[in-house]
Motif scaffolding. Structure first.
Motif, mmCIF file in Angstrom:
data_model
loop_
_atom_site.group_PDB
_atom_site.id
_atom_site.type_symbol
_atom_site.label_atom_id
_atom_site.label_comp_id
_atom_site.label_asym_id
_atom_site.label_seq_id
_atom_site.Cartn_x
_atom_site.Cartn_y
_atom_site.Cartn_z
ATOM 1 N N UNK A 2 0.739 -1.269 -0.176
ATOM 2 C CA UNK A 2 0.051 -0.021 -0.085
ATOM 3 C C UNK A 2 0.877 1.412 0.213
ATOM 4 N N UNK A 3 0.453 2.278 -0.660
ATOM 5 C CA UNK A 3 1.292 3.553 -0.482
ATOM 6 C C UNK A 3 0.747 4.185 0.771
ATOM 7 N N UNK A 4 1.638 5.139 1.087
ATOM 8 C CA UNK A 4 1.626 5.699 2.484
ATOM 9 C C UNK A 4 1.067 7.434 2.188
ATOM 10 N N UNK A 5 -0.027 7.779 2.819
ATOM 11 C CA UNK A 5 -0.465 8.995 2.706
ATOM 12 C C UNK A 5 -0.395 9.713 3.892
ATOM 13 N N UNK A 24 -1.797 3.094 3.320
ATOM 14 C CA UNK A 24 -1.314 3.479 4.959
ATOM 15 C C UNK A 24 -1.420 4.582 5.330
ATOM 16 N N UNK A 25 -1.884 5.322 6.324
ATOM 17 C CA UNK A 25 -2.077 6.683 6.706
ATOM 18 C C UNK A 25 -1.096 6.922 7.820
ATOM 19 N N UNK A 26 -0.833 8.184 7.748
ATOM 20 C CA UNK A 26 0.227 8.629 8.768
ATOM 21 C C UNK A 26 -0.320 10.021 8.919
ATOM 22 N N UNK A 27 -0.677 10.398 10.432
ATOM 23 C CA UNK A 27 -1.586 11.641 10.542
ATOM 24 C C UNK A 27 -0.619 12.440 11.263
ATOM 25 N N UNK A 28 -0.704 13.918 10.972
ATOM 26 C CA UNK A 28 0.204 15.013 11.804
ATOM 27 C C UNK A 28 -0.544 14.717 13.219
ATOM 28 N N UNK A 29 0.676 14.507 14.083
ATOM 29 C CA UNK A 29 0.232 14.864 15.452
ATOM 30 C C UNK A 29 0.351 16.105 16.117
ATOM 31 N N UNK A 30 0.964 17.098 15.689
ATOM 32 C CA UNK A 30 1.141 18.250 16.322
ATOM 33 C C UNK A 30 0.789 19.558 15.115
ATOM 34 N N UNK A 40 7.461 12.599 13.074
ATOM 35 C CA UNK A 40 7.668 11.230 12.556
ATOM 36 C C UNK A 40 8.937 10.644 12.623
ATOM 37 N N UNK A 41 8.970 9.385 12.634
ATOM 38 C CA UNK A 41 10.130 8.728 12.477
ATOM 39 C C UNK A 41 10.858 8.859 10.814
ATOM 40 N N UNK A 42 11.938 8.470 10.828
ATOM 41 C CA UNK A 42 12.529 8.692 9.443
ATOM 42 C C UNK A 42 11.996 7.687 8.375
ATOM 43 N N UNK A 43 11.679 6.560 8.816
ATOM 44 C CA UNK A 43 11.095 5.360 8.051
ATOM 45 C C UNK A 43 9.739 5.640 7.525
ATOM 46 N N UNK A 44 9.030 6.721 8.343
ATOM 47 C CA UNK A 44 7.527 7.025 7.904
ATOM 48 C C UNK A 44 7.699 8.188 6.959
ATOM 49 N N UNK A 45 8.504 9.074 7.278
ATOM 50 C CA UNK A 45 8.877 10.235 6.172
ATOM 51 C C UNK A 45 9.207 9.578 4.765
ATOM 52 N N UNK A 46 9.981 8.667 4.797
ATOM 53 C CA UNK A 46 10.737 8.028 3.833
ATOM 54 C C UNK A 46 9.706 7.313 2.750
ATOM 55 N N UNK A 47 8.457 7.048 3.562
ATOM 56 C CA UNK A 47 7.498 6.037 2.948
ATOM 57 C C UNK A 47 6.161 6.918 2.212
ATOM 58 N N UNK A 48 6.253 8.304 2.864
ATOM 59 C CA UNK A 48 5.256 9.181 2.290
ATOM 60 C C UNK A 48 5.361 9.286 0.885
ATOM 61 N N UNK A 49 4.249 8.760 0.052
ATOM 62 C CA UNK A 49 4.078 9.290 -1.566
ATOM 63 C C UNK A 49 3.021 10.236 -1.639
#
Length: 319
Positions: A2-5, A24-30, A40-49
């Protein structure tokens, strides 16, 4: 896989579930785009498309540089002023918006602000709260001029401006406008400059797209031309109006009143505006209707689906 949004703005639960079905969803926490990425951790940032956000969210180029797989930025709504389009073009990013999705909703609020302003509704409430109204036999508020026959000048006759014009015409108001070019498909009076439009109008409605060319397009000279019986309505972006000049015009009586849904330094609102009975204020809710939200969300989903299928988005922003 899955792509990461990255969800840089708050969205509805139903829309989140729709996106989660294909990504896969990554949400802004702040608050703050750059700060949210920092969290975010580096792996999360690297996955965001893909990024999904309101177009007013400021996305610094230095922050976007940290997203190596980014390919698509989807703006909820018609605006995209938070994004450096030259940067997006240089990097080969797609930027999309939802043109016209919220146009009717924003136009509805523009008319609401217009009516509230010219009919002096904020003062009417204060009049009631002060216990001054004793029925028709007692003290009464001074009558004001109604809507019929007023001249409404619309700055920017795009999707929103056109819906404002149609609604104003239904109130038997005379409509004029200024845009970069005169439109051949309307009979409304065209003015070659905002200054000329303000000089003609009783009510000036701002429906401009926010960019460098429209920054402080409504300045002290325009407000002076609008005059002491004129009203300003802004449903575009706060950057289109010189807020300092506006407050001065309101406090000195250079214009009669205003209806504002947007502000130059959101979410901060100058305290002086709250002290003025002839100003109607709303918290940037022009596009906040269920109909507009559903249309915007559908547009974002369609653009994401096209992107994931290797196709060009349906509603790309010209770069």
């Amino acid at each position: 896989m899955k792509p990461t949004i990255f969800l840089a703005s708050r969205i509805s639960t139903a829309f989140r579930e729709q996106l989660a079905s294909c990504a896969t969803l990554v949400e802004a926490g702040v608050p703050g785009f750059a700060d949210a990425l920092d969290a975010l951790c580096e792996s999360q940032r690297n996955a965001i498309g893909i990024i999904v956000a309101f177009g007013s969210v400021r996305m610094p180029n230095t922050a976007l540089d940290r997203l190596p797989r980014l390919g698509l930025i989807c703006c909820l709504g018609s605006g995209y002023d938070g994004i450096d389009l030259a940067y997006a073009k240089q990097r080969g990013l797609w930027v999309t918006n939802s043109p016209s999705a919220n146009a009717q909703s924003v136009a509805d609020l523009a008319l609401g602000l217009l009516i509230s302003s010219v009919r002096n509704l904020p003062h009417a409430r204060q009049y009631l709260e002060a216990g001054r109204w004793q029925g028709n036999a007692g003290e009464r508020m001074q009558p004001v001029r109604g809507l019929t026959g007023r001249k409404v000048g619309i700055c920017g006759l795009g999707a929103i401006g056109l819906h404002v014009a149609r609604r104003a015409a239904a109130f038997d108001m005379e409509v004029g406008y200024h845009s970069r070019h005169a439109r051949k498909d309307v009979a409304y009076r065209y003015h070659t400059s905002i200054l000329a439009l303000a000089d003609w109008a009783d009510v000036l409605v701002v429906a401009l797209r926010a960019d460098a060319s429209t920054f402080h397009a409504i300045d002290a000279k325009v407000l002076q031309a609008l005059g002491p019986e004129g009203y300003l309505i802004n449903v575009s972006r706060g950057s289109t109006v010189d807020e300092v000049a506006l407050i001065e015009a309101l406090t000195t009586g250079r214009i009669a009143g205003a209806g504002l849904d947007v502000y130059e330094h959101e979410p901060q609102i100058p305290a002086e505006l709250f002290q003025l009975a002839h100003v109607t204020l709303t918290p940037h809710i022009g596009g906040s209707t269920l109909e507009a939200a559903h249309a915007q969300e559908a547009g974002v989903l369609a653009n994401i689906e096209a992107h994931l299928a290797g196709q060009a988005p349906l509603t790309p922003v010209p770069l």
